[in-house]
Design a protein around this motif. Structure first.
Motif: not given
Length: 188
Positions: A148-165
Motif C-alpha cells: 500500500v505504501v508503494e502503491l501510493t508512491g506509484i500514484a504520486g510518482y506517475y502524477s509527477l510524470v504526467a504533470q511534467t509531460l
C-alpha cells in the motif's frame, strides 16, 4: 516565450550527462519526462532514482503496478504516459478488458480481487484525495502494508510524470502510437 524542450545528450553539461547515462542504463531510452527534468539535474537525478524503484523494484506484481500507472495516466489525461505504459500493462498480464475500461473511464469488470483493490485505491486517492477505510483495508489485504505504501508512491510518482509531460507538452515518442481516447491535454 517557448517552453523548455527535451535536452539531447550533446547539449548536456557533465552533471546532466552523468544523469542522462544513468537513466539510459536503467531504462534503455530517455523517453517521457527525463529530457525535461535534465534542465534541473538534481530533480532529474532524484526523480529517476525514485522512478527506477517504483517501476522495477517494488513488492507489487508488474500487472498491479501497471494498472496503477494506467489509472494515474487516465486521471491526468496524459497521452504520453498512457501510450508508453499500455504495452507494458498488456505484457504484464493485465487484461485488455480492464485496460479498455480504464481508457474509457468506465469501472472495469475484475476477475481478481487484487486488481479491484488496486484500482479502487488509486482511483479514490486521485479522484477524492482521500482513501476511505474500506478501500484502504481491501488494498492492504490484497498487497500488504508495504504494497500500500508503494502503491501510493506509484500514484504520486506517475502524477509527477504526467504533470511534467502535460505541462511541457512532451509529444508521444516516434514509433509510439497514441492510444488514450478523449484526451483533453496536449496533442501532437
Amino acid at each position: 516565450m517557448t517552453r523548455p524542450g527535451q535536452l539531447e545528450r550533446a547539449e548536456l553539461n557533465e552533471e546532466q550527462a552523468r544523469i542522462y547515462d544513468a537513466i539510459l542504463e536503467t531504462r534503455g531510452n530517455i523517453a517521457g519526462p527525463f529530457g525535461i527534468w535534465l534542465h534541473s539535474p538534481e530533480l532529474a537525478d532524484r526523480a529517476q532514482s525514485l522512478g527506477e524503484f517504483v517501476r522495477y523494484r517494488t513488492s507489487l506484481e508488474p500487472r498491479l503496478s501497471e494498472l496503477a500507472i494506467l489509472v494515474t495516466a487516465r486521471f491526468w489525461d496524459c497521452q504520453v504516459e498512457w501510450s508508453l505504459h499500455e504495452p507494458f500493462a498488456v505484457e504484464s498480464g493485465l487484461s485488455e478488458g480492464i485496460i479498455d475500461a480504464v481508457r474509457h473511464g468506465r469501472d472495469p469488470h475484475f476477475g481478481r480481487d487484487d486488481e479491484r483493490a488496486v484500482f479502487e485505491y488509486v482511483s479514490e486517492l486521485l479522484d477524492n484525495r482521500f482513501v476511505p477505510d474500506d478501500v484502504f483495508n481491501a488494498a492492504q489485504e490484497a498487497v500488504g502494508k508495504t504494497g500500500v505504501v508503494e502503491l501510493t508512491g506509484i500514484a504520486g510518482y506517475y502524477s509527477l510524470v504526467a504533470q511534467t509531460l502535460n505541462a511541457f507538452q512532451v509529444p508521444v515518442p516516434k514509433g509510439c502510437t497514441p492510444t488514450l481516447v478523449d484526451c483533453s491535454t496536449f496533442r501532437r
